[in-house]
Enzyme design. Structure first.
Site, short mmCIF file in Angstrom:
data_model
loop_
_atom_site.label_atom_id
_atom_site.label_comp_id
_atom_site.label_asym_id
_atom_site.label_seq_id
_atom_site.Cartn_x
_atom_site.Cartn_y
_atom_site.Cartn_z
CG ASN A 272 47.61 21.87 71.35
OD1 ASN A 272 48.31 22.82 71.01
ND2 ASN A 272 47.96 21.04 72.32
CE LYS B 278 48.85 30.24 74.91
NZ LYS B 278 49.57 30.29 73.61
NE ARG C 37 75.11 24.16 80.72
CZ ARG C 37 76.43 24.25 80.85
NH1 ARG C 37 76.97 25.32 81.42
NH2 ARG C 37 77.21 23.28 80.42
CD GLU D 85 45.86 30.08 67.23
OE1 GLU D 85 45.17 29.60 68.15
OE2 GLU D 85 46.78 29.45 66.68
CG HIS E 41 50.09 28.54 62.70
ND1 HIS E 41 50.11 27.18 62.87
CD2 HIS E 41 49.67 29.07 63.90
CE1 HIS E 41 49.73 26.88 64.11
NE2 HIS E 41 49.47 28.01 64.75
CG HIS F 92 50.47 21.67 63.52
ND1 HIS F 92 50.87 21.37 64.80
CD2 HIS F 92 50.33 23.02 63.48
CE1 HIS F 92 50.98 22.50 65.50
NE2 HIS F 92 50.65 23.50 64.71
CG HIS G 120 46.85 24.18 66.94
ND1 HIS G 120 45.68 24.82 67.30
CD2 HIS G 120 47.81 25.13 66.96
CE1 HIS G 120 45.93 26.10 67.53
NE2 HIS G 120 47.20 26.31 67.33
NE ARG H 118 50.49 25.86 76.93
CZ ARG H 118 51.51 26.69 77.12
NH1 ARG H 118 52.16 26.69 78.27
NH2 ARG H 118 51.89 27.51 76.16
CD GLU I 223 49.95 20.65 75.27
OE1 GLU I 223 49.97 19.71 74.45
OE2 GLU I 223 50.10 21.85 74.95
CE LYS J 296 52.32 24.24 74.12
NZ LYS J 296 51.28 23.58 73.30
#
Length: 369
Positions: A246, A227, A121, A185, A267, A253, A249, A242, A237, A143
């Site tokens: 992206n 960042k 957990r 990036e 990527h 993606h 992206h 935030r 987000e 993330k």
């Protein structure tokens, strides 16, 4: 050495950026460790270059390191390898107060961070990113995720690291293609809200890629600080701030999905191409000038990143690429927000974009060489 704080409410941490920090990893991690041994997850490429150095750094402070070495590549961000990491961590008798070490690029950081978020957990982890993309982006902000057949990063959690150690010298061991992918990036931070930094990229990007250590350290420190500021304001987000990270992206993606999340398109290469597409679509919609859109495409192409969709030689059409976007995790009540630009340094979140227009735009771009 630059030490940049990431002021996440309830879970603050520091990012240490220093040439040679890998050789001091043990000493810097030691205050965070609960026991005299630590679990390290890495991939085979990173292990071949840095396992001895990092092991020695832990040995020097009386910490025994146990290693799990996974295959390199995007396909490792999978259910199969997530289960493998968790089973291994349980066999190592990892406890909640322990800190797992993620040594590698974005794949290892995402996978290990997600495993840490769910094993028993939730236990802690430390990011030691060894690629430019991970150092300037994925290691900071919490993330974590794996990929699924439905799309990229669709299963994951927000789970902040306890510490990040970024060594610019690690980039000297990377193929140029990987450094270029990470540079995508870096460009992003200038395009979001700092036109002056994008100008710095135009003047120094090729020098950074050629191995200039001062340029690399500056770019990493600037990107991490940018960042950190954004994620501190909007960790999960939910406020729209935030989401600016992206940029490129959503398009990227979709291109990654069409190429099977493979080495055919890394990527960062997808993000670079996606950023060019976001700029060109913004210009097509009259939001920014075609001159600014071309300036972005010119810089992306100049540093050796893909700047034209036609060069991927895809066999699909624009509608199929748009369909990939329907699986984007940012979908909200059937609407997909897009990051568009009103100019360089003027990115904004658009919530009224018609996917049919995106499909038509992509059909045009598929023929561009």
């Amino acid at each position: 050495m630059a030490v940049i704080p990431v002021a996440i409410a309830g879970a603050p941490y520091n990012v240490h950026i220093e040439a040679g920090v890998l050789a001091r990893a043990g000493a810097l991690c030691r205050p965070f460790l609960h026991k005299n041994h630590v679990a390290v997850v890495t991939d085979d490429h990173v292990a071949a270059k840095w396992r001895a150095t990092v092991t020695a750094s832990f040995d020097a402070v009386g910490i025994r390191s146990e290693w799990l070495v996974l295959p390199s590549g995007e396909s490792t961000k999978s259910w199969e390898h997530l289960a493998r990491v968790i089973d291994w961590l349980l066999a190592q008798e990892v406890e909640r107060k322990d800190k797992i070490i993620a040594l590698g690029g974005g794949v290892i950081g995402d996978l290990t961070g997600f495993a840490a978020s769910i094993v028993k957990r939730g236990c802690g982890f430390i990011q030691i990113p060894t690629t430019l993309l991970a150092q300037v982006d994925s290691s900071v902000g919490g993330k974590t995720a794996i990929n699924t057949p439905a799309g990229k990063n669709l299963v994951g959690a927000f789970h902040q690291p306890a510490l990040v150690l970024a060594d610019p010298l690690a980039l000297d061991t990377l193929p140029l293609r990987d450094v270029r992918a990470g540079y995508a990036e870096v460009i992003k931070y200038g395009l979001i809200d700092d036109a002056t930094f994008f100008e710095w990229c135009e003047a120094n990007g090729e020098k950074l890629l050629a191995g200039d250590h001062a340029a690399r350290e500056y770019a990493i420190a600037y990107s991490v600080a940018a960042k950190a500021r954004i994620v501190a304001a909007d960790e999960k987000e939910t406020e729209g701030v935030r989401a600016l990270l992206n940029l490129g992206h959503t398009f990227g993606h979709a291109f990654e999905a069409e190429t099977g999340f493979s080495d055919r398109l890394l990527h960062g290469e997808g993000v670079a191409l996606g950023t060019v597409m976001a700029a060109r679509f913004s210009a097509r919609q009259g939001l920014m000038t075609s001159h600014d859109a071309q300036r972005i495409a010119a810089h992306v192409g100049k540093v050796g990143l893909p700047a034209s969709l036609g060069t991927l030689a895809l066999t699909c059409d624009g509608g199929q690429l748009a369909d990939h976007m329907l699986h984007d995790k940012k979908m909200d009540a059937g609407t997909l927000p897009f990051l568009l630009m009103r100019g360089i340094g003027k990115t904004f979140l658009a919530t009224d974009v018609d996917l049919n227009e995106i499909a038509a735009f992509l059909d045009e771009e598929l023929t561009r060489q």
